[in-house]
Design an enzyme around this catalytic site. Structure first.
Site, PDB file in Angstrom:
ATOM      1  N   GLN A   1     -67.690 -37.329  39.336  1.00 40.87           N
ATOM      2  CA  GLN A   1     -67.289 -38.631  39.887  1.00 40.87           C
ATOM      3  C   GLN A   1     -66.126 -38.593  40.889  1.00 40.87           C
ATOM      4  O   GLN A   1     -66.180 -39.233  41.939  1.00 40.87           O
ATOM      5  CB  GLN A   1     -66.910 -39.594  38.746  1.00 40.87           C
ATOM      6  CG  GLN A   1     -66.573 -40.979  39.254  1.00 40.87           C
ATOM      7  CD  GLN A   1     -66.160 -41.984  38.204  1.00 40.87           C
ATOM      8  OE1 GLN A   1     -65.640 -43.033  38.522  1.00 40.87           O
ATOM      9  NE2 GLN A   1     -66.372 -41.692  36.924  1.00 40.87           N
TER      10      GLN A   1
ATOM     11  N   GLU B   1     -62.125 -37.892  33.307  1.00 44.25           N
ATOM     12  CA  GLU B   1     -61.473 -39.192  33.401  1.00 44.25           C
ATOM     13  C   GLU B   1     -60.505 -39.516  32.252  1.00 44.25           C
ATOM     14  O   GLU B   1     -59.329 -39.773  32.464  1.00 44.25           O
ATOM     15  CB  GLU B   1     -62.573 -40.270  33.463  1.00 44.25           C
ATOM     16  CG  GLU B   1     -62.103 -41.696  33.329  1.00 44.25           C
ATOM     17  CD  GLU B   1     -61.283 -42.172  34.514  1.00 44.25           C
ATOM     18  OE1 GLU B   1     -61.691 -41.917  35.652  1.00 44.25           O
ATOM     19  OE2 GLU B   1     -60.237 -42.810  34.301  1.00 44.25           O
TER      20      GLU B   1
ATOM     21  N   ASP C   1     -60.691 -40.811  37.889  1.00 44.21           N
ATOM     22  CA  ASP C   1     -61.708 -40.272  38.792  1.00 44.21           C
ATOM     23  C   ASP C   1     -61.745 -41.030  40.124  1.00 44.21           C
ATOM     24  O   ASP C   1     -61.411 -40.489  41.175  1.00 44.21           O
ATOM     25  CB  ASP C   1     -63.098 -40.369  38.139  1.00 44.21           C
ATOM     26  CG  ASP C   1     -63.351 -39.213  37.184  1.00 44.21           C
ATOM     27  OD1 ASP C   1     -62.653 -38.200  37.276  1.00 44.21           O
ATOM     28  OD2 ASP C   1     -64.257 -39.335  36.345  1.00 44.21           O
TER      29      ASP C   1
ATOM     30  N   GLY D   1     -45.626 -57.716  35.554  1.00 43.22           N
ATOM     31  CA  GLY D   1     -44.614 -58.202  36.488  1.00 43.22           C
ATOM     32  C   GLY D   1     -43.591 -59.075  35.782  1.00 43.22           C
ATOM     33  O   GLY D   1     -43.568 -59.168  34.553  1.00 43.22           O
ATOM     34  N   GLY D   2     -42.756 -59.749  36.556  1.00 47.78           N
ATOM     35  CA  GLY D   2     -41.696 -60.567  35.969  1.00 47.78           C
ATOM     36  C   GLY D   2     -42.196 -61.902  35.438  1.00 47.78           C
ATOM     37  O   GLY D   2     -41.440 -62.647  34.814  1.00 47.78           O
TER      38      GLY D   2
END
Ligand code: COA
Length: 423
Positions: A16, A138, A167, A245-246
């Site tokens: 892959q 993977e 991959d 995130g924040g």
């Protein structure tokens, strides 16, 4: 004109990771020549087959727009043909186990000697270090790159994600490295080595978790579900569905969740959209209540807040939730199943999902080029049959005469000659 027209790739990739890289280059117009072992080919041709004796979807969906030549690189004549290919191509791409190409006699030094302009691009599981000799797939990369330890719920084991970040993610990195090296070659006239390690690629995608590892030294991670009642150890814990995130976020149930495993929506309680979210879910009183009005006040109560949001989302299906929250700028996203994505008309219209016809399999769906260039649109064409272009490449690319091609067939370097039955 296609962006990479005129660039020829010696594609020595399999499975892959490597094939995703060369498929992208092919979509941008490069002439990708896939070199496969005679009679066998890329192992994925036969893996996870859904139809007998037909190239698997695994193979066809990773090898569009390429040509296939069969060549035994361990056969003496095969090595000579390969040398000619090295001299005729701009880039060699490979993802063999460490040392395999050297054992074949095509080390970086040898290839650079044969063609100093050639770019020699490799995917390996690990970069230089204690694991450099390991074969990697993977899920190994997901574990070794930090994704597994940070994915899942706090009270469960590490988890693998369905996105093939080791991959296909590393294939993207390698493609980027190759076009950068091609750009450099314009000025320097020289090829160079490009290495993309899968562990590095996964870690790059886990950057925010290394950020959190360092924040942990200065106190609890207040947007994680472990705060304020759980405990933190000395490594970043699994954060369930908390946002990286924040802005706190979570996956909440929607109408139909009892029977539909994908009746869920991700909702983000972005500070700027807090009043709008409160109004949408019928909690106007939270807008000015000091216990809820600020981001800091909300952090220790996120579990209760998302439970309240969920009471509301359970009364609407996931698309109704989107239709209500999007217009008031509350970020949210429905959990879309593969079935829904496959049937989505807008993805068909942009070529992100394409229907491809194949001579032995018939029509099937694939994911098209996720990157769109305005002057160089991608057209997805089917993957090659094993060795379909062997003679064409020997003649048109490498300049062998008919007599020489007969001799090459006879040497066993390109496999068994297919006899065309007389009409
Ligand atoms: N002619 C003759 N021999 C060929 C050939 C050809 N056209 N193409 C491949 N081979 C040989 C190789 O030279 C090698 O022989 P050797 O071991 O005697 O040197 C052999 O086939 C097997 O190659 P290898 O890469 O070791 O395949 P594998 O099936 O054992 O391992 C991976 C597969 C993916 C684990 C391994 O290639 C790997 O770790 N690659 C790097 C990381 C990677 O890309 N992983 C993700 C895969 S999705």
């Amino acid at each position: 004109m296609k962006a990479l027209e005129g660039i020829r790739i010696l594609d020595f990739t399999h499975v892959q990771s490597g094939p995703t890289c060369t498929q992208l280059l092919a979509w941008f117009g490069a002439d990708v020549i896939k070199v496969e072992r005679p009679g066998v080919g890329d192992a994925t041709r036969r893996q996870l087959r859904d139809l007998p004796d037909v190239d698997s979807l695994y193979f066809t969906m990773l090898n569009h727009n390429k040509r296939s030549i069969t060549l035994n690189s361990k056969n003496q004549t095969g090595k000579q043909v390969l040398e000619r290919l090295v001299k005729s191509c701009d880039v060699l791409v490979e993802n063999f186990a460490p040392g395999a190409l050297d054992r074949m006699g095509f080390s970086w030094e040898r290839v650079h000697e044969l063609n100093p302009r050639m770019i020699y691009a490799s995917i390996k599981g690990f970069g230089p270090g204690p694991y450099e000799d390991c074969k990697v797939y993977e899920n190994v990369a997901q574990c070794a790159g930090g994704a597994a330890s940070t994915t899942g719920f706090d009270d469960g084991p590490p988890l693998i994600t369905g996105a093939q970040i080791g991959d296909s993610g590393t294939g993207l990195n390698l493609a980027f490295g190759i076009v950068t090296a091609l750009f450099h070659r314009e000025k320097s006239g020289r090829g160079q080595r490009v290495l993309a390690a899968m562990q590095d690629g996964v870690l790059n995608l886990c950057r925010v978790k290394l950020r959190d590892q360092q924040r942990l030294a200065h106190g609890p991670l207040t947007e994680y579900p472990q705060y304020p009642y759980g405990s933190f150890g000395d490594a970043v814990p699994r954060a369930g569905n908390a946002s990286g995130g924040g802005q706190p976020g979570w996956i909440v149930r929607c109408k139909g969740w009892e029977t539909d495993p994908n009746a869920y929506c991700y909702v983000i309680t972005q500070a700027a959209a807090w009043p709008a979210l409160c109004r949408a879910i019928g909690k106007e009183e939270w807008i000015d209540d000091p216990e809820y009005a600020t981001h800091e006040a909300r952090l220790p109560k996120l579990e209760e807040i998302f439970e309240t949001i969920e009471e509301w989302t359970k009364t609407k299906d996931k698309f109704e939730v989107m239709d209500t929250l999007n217009p008031v700028d509350v970020p949210c996203g429905p959990i879309l199943s593969m079935k829904e994505l496959a049937e989505e008309p807008s993805l068909r219209a942009t070529g992100t999902i394409v229907e491809v016809d194949h001579p032995t399999r018939g029509k099937y769906l694939s994911v098209g080029n996720p990157v769109k260039l305005s002057d160089s649109p991608s057209e997805v064409t089917r993957s090659p049959l094993l060795g379909e272009h062997t003679e064409e490449i020997l003649r048109d690319v490498l300049g062998y005469s008919d007599e020489e091609i007969e001799l090459i067939w006879g040497s066993g370097a390109i496999g068994e000659q297919q006899k065309v039955a007389a009409e």
